[in-house]
Design a protein around this motif. Structure first.
Motif, short mmCIF file in Angstrom:
data_model
loop_
_atom_site.label_atom_id
_atom_site.label_comp_id
_atom_site.label_asym_id
_atom_site.label_seq_id
_atom_site.Cartn_x
_atom_site.Cartn_y
_atom_site.Cartn_z
N MET A 1 0.96 -0.97 -0.12
CA MET A 1 -0.26 -0.03 0.01
C MET A 1 1.60 0.88 0.12
O MET A 1 0.07 2.03 -0.43
CB MET A 1 -1.03 -0.17 1.04
CG MET A 1 -1.75 1.21 2.06
SD MET A 1 -3.09 0.89 0.43
CE MET A 1 -4.15 1.98 0.77
N LEU A 2 1.98 1.18 1.07
CA LEU A 2 2.36 1.89 0.77
C LEU A 2 3.38 2.68 -0.69
O LEU A 2 3.55 3.70 -0.97
CB LEU A 2 3.66 2.44 1.70
CG LEU A 2 5.03 3.45 2.06
CD1 LEU A 2 4.15 4.86 2.51
CD2 LEU A 2 6.79 3.14 2.41
N TYR A 3 3.63 1.59 -1.27
CA TYR A 3 4.26 2.08 -2.80
C TYR A 3 2.99 2.41 -3.72
O TYR A 3 3.50 3.34 -4.53
CB TYR A 3 4.83 0.51 -3.46
CG TYR A 3 5.89 0.42 -2.27
CD1 TYR A 3 7.95 1.36 -2.73
CD2 TYR A 3 6.67 -1.26 -2.11
CE1 TYR A 3 8.73 0.97 -2.05
CE2 TYR A 3 7.15 -1.14 -1.12
CZ TYR A 3 8.50 -0.45 -1.22
OH TYR A 3 10.14 -0.18 -0.65
N ARG A 4 2.14 2.13 -3.41
CA ARG A 4 1.14 2.77 -4.15
C ARG A 4 0.94 4.11 -3.97
O ARG A 4 0.70 5.13 -4.83
CB ARG A 4 0.01 1.57 -4.33
CG ARG A 4 -1.14 2.24 -4.99
CD ARG A 4 -2.59 1.84 -4.84
NE ARG A 4 -3.32 1.56 -6.29
CZ ARG A 4 -4.30 2.76 -5.89
NH1 ARG A 4 -4.22 2.77 -4.84
NH2 ARG A 4 -5.18 2.67 -7.21
N ILE A 5 0.63 4.51 -2.62
CA ILE A 5 0.79 5.83 -1.75
C ILE A 5 1.58 6.52 -2.82
O ILE A 5 1.44 8.35 -3.20
CB ILE A 5 0.75 6.12 -1.07
CG1 ILE A 5 -0.80 5.66 -0.34
CG2 ILE A 5 0.39 7.34 -0.15
CD1 ILE A 5 -1.35 4.76 1.36
N LEU A 6 3.33 5.90 -2.73
CA LEU A 6 4.11 7.09 -2.95
C LEU A 6 4.24 6.81 -4.58
O LEU A 6 4.10 8.08 -5.16
CB LEU A 6 5.46 5.91 -3.20
CG LEU A 6 6.01 6.36 -1.12
CD1 LEU A 6 7.04 5.46 -0.82
CD2 LEU A 6 6.42 7.71 -0.38
N ALA A 7 3.85 6.07 -5.74
CA ALA A 7 2.95 6.08 -6.34
C ALA A 7 2.69 7.41 -6.92
O ALA A 7 2.33 8.19 -7.97
CB ALA A 7 3.20 4.53 -7.37
N ASP A 8 1.44 7.29 -6.60
CA ASP A 8 0.26 8.54 -6.81
C ASP A 8 1.42 9.16 -6.72
O ASP A 8 0.87 10.62 -7.21
CB ASP A 8 -0.90 8.61 -5.71
CG ASP A 8 -1.85 7.08 -6.22
OD1 ASP A 8 -0.83 6.26 -7.30
OD2 ASP A 8 -2.22 6.19 -5.85
N ARG B 1 4.97 1.81 -8.61
CA ARG B 1 4.57 0.96 -9.34
C ARG B 1 4.29 -0.42 -8.80
O ARG B 1 3.61 -1.75 -8.55
CB ARG B 1 3.72 1.33 -10.46
CG ARG B 1 2.42 2.53 -9.84
CD ARG B 1 1.22 2.67 -11.11
NE ARG B 1 0.97 3.84 -10.97
CZ ARG B 1 0.19 4.17 -9.90
NH1 ARG B 1 0.03 3.44 -8.38
NH2 ARG B 1 0.77 5.73 -9.83
N ARG B 2 5.60 -1.12 -9.97
CA ARG B 2 6.37 -2.51 -9.44
C ARG B 2 6.36 -3.30 -8.01
O ARG B 2 5.75 -4.25 -7.66
CB ARG B 2 7.20 -2.37 -10.80
CG ARG B 2 7.25 -2.73 -11.81
CD ARG B 2 7.79 -3.51 -12.61
NE ARG B 2 9.70 -2.45 -12.68
CZ ARG B 2 9.76 -1.12 -13.42
NH1 ARG B 2 8.90 -0.69 -14.34
NH2 ARG B 2 10.62 -0.80 -13.19
N GLN B 3 6.72 -2.14 -7.70
CA GLN B 3 7.52 -2.55 -5.94
C GLN B 3 6.00 -2.62 -5.17
O GLN B 3 5.64 -3.35 -4.70
CB GLN B 3 7.99 -1.54 -4.70
CG GLN B 3 9.61 -1.46 -5.53
CD GLN B 3 9.95 -0.93 -5.05
OE1 GLN B 3 9.92 0.18 -4.20
NE2 GLN B 3 11.00 -0.21 -5.84
N ALA B 4 4.91 -2.50 -5.41
CA ALA B 4 3.56 -2.73 -5.25
C ALA B 4 2.82 -3.12 -5.33
O ALA B 4 1.52 -3.83 -5.02
CB ALA B 4 3.01 -0.53 -4.88
N GLY B 5 3.39 -4.32 -6.85
CA GLY B 5 2.70 -5.28 -7.24
C GLY B 5 1.87 -4.98 -8.18
O GLY B 5 1.11 -5.87 -8.37
N GLU B 6 2.17 -3.97 -8.36
CA GLU B 6 0.88 -3.19 -10.37
C GLU B 6 1.44 -3.65 -11.48
O GLU B 6 2.81 -3.50 -11.21
CB GLU B 6 0.61 -1.97 -9.69
CG GLU B 6 -0.45 -2.11 -8.59
CD GLU B 6 -1.00 -0.34 -8.13
OE1 GLU B 6 -0.96 0.43 -9.13
OE2 GLU B 6 -1.09 0.10 -7.86
N SER B 7 1.02 -3.69 -12.14
CA SER B 7 1.40 -4.45 -13.48
C SER B 7 1.36 -2.94 -13.93
O SER B 7 1.80 -2.47 -14.86
CB SER B 7 1.31 -6.04 -14.25
OG SER B 7 -0.33 -5.61 -14.67
N GLY B 8 -0.04 -2.46 -14.17
CA GLY B 8 -1.09 -1.29 -14.76
C GLY B 8 -1.38 -0.16 -13.82
O GLY B 8 -0.94 -0.72 -12.54
#
Length: 131
Positions: free
Chosen positions: A1-8, A65-72
């Protein structure tokens, strides 16, 4: 969740950077010393378009995003509304060049206006007038 927030957050920063590159000269109308920051940033932003470089914020965001497990991109607010503005699907080399010229033209117009305005606002030297 942290990596997704950082990506945003990186996408938000990227968006603010793009707006500052294009229209930061308008802020210089109010705060003239901001020109020392805006001019190099605008030149860098235009250079990215002219040369076809990738802004360093893009790989940073993708890495997060990759670190958050997101591919897209998921369907969150940032991804849905801001990302299409930063990464248009129809972006071609010709459009990149046009964007670079638009950045230069918009900012040149703003700075010409600022320079002309500053010349009219300079008070006359009272020593030049005979009393």
């Amino acid at each position: 969740m942290l990596y997704r927030i950082l990506a945003d957050l990186v996408v938000g920063l990227h968006f603010v950077f793009v707006v500052f590159v294009v229209a930061g000269g308008l802020l210089v109308l109010r705060w003239p010393k901001l020109a020392y920051l805006h001019i190099p940033v605008a030149v860098y932003g235009a250079a990215i378009e002219f040369v076809g470089w990738i802004c360093p914020l893009t790989p940073l965001e993708n890495s997060l995003r990759r670190q958050a497990g997101e591919s897209g991109y998921s369907t969150g607010f940032v991804e849905h509304y801001i990302l299409p503005l930063l990464y248009p699907s129809a972006l071609t080399r010709e459009i990149q060049l046009l964007l670079g010229f638009l950045v230069l033209a918009v900012n040149a117009g703003i700075y010409v206006y600022i320079l002309r305005r500053s010349k009219t606002l300079v008070p006359a030297d009272p020593s030049l007038h005979s009393g």
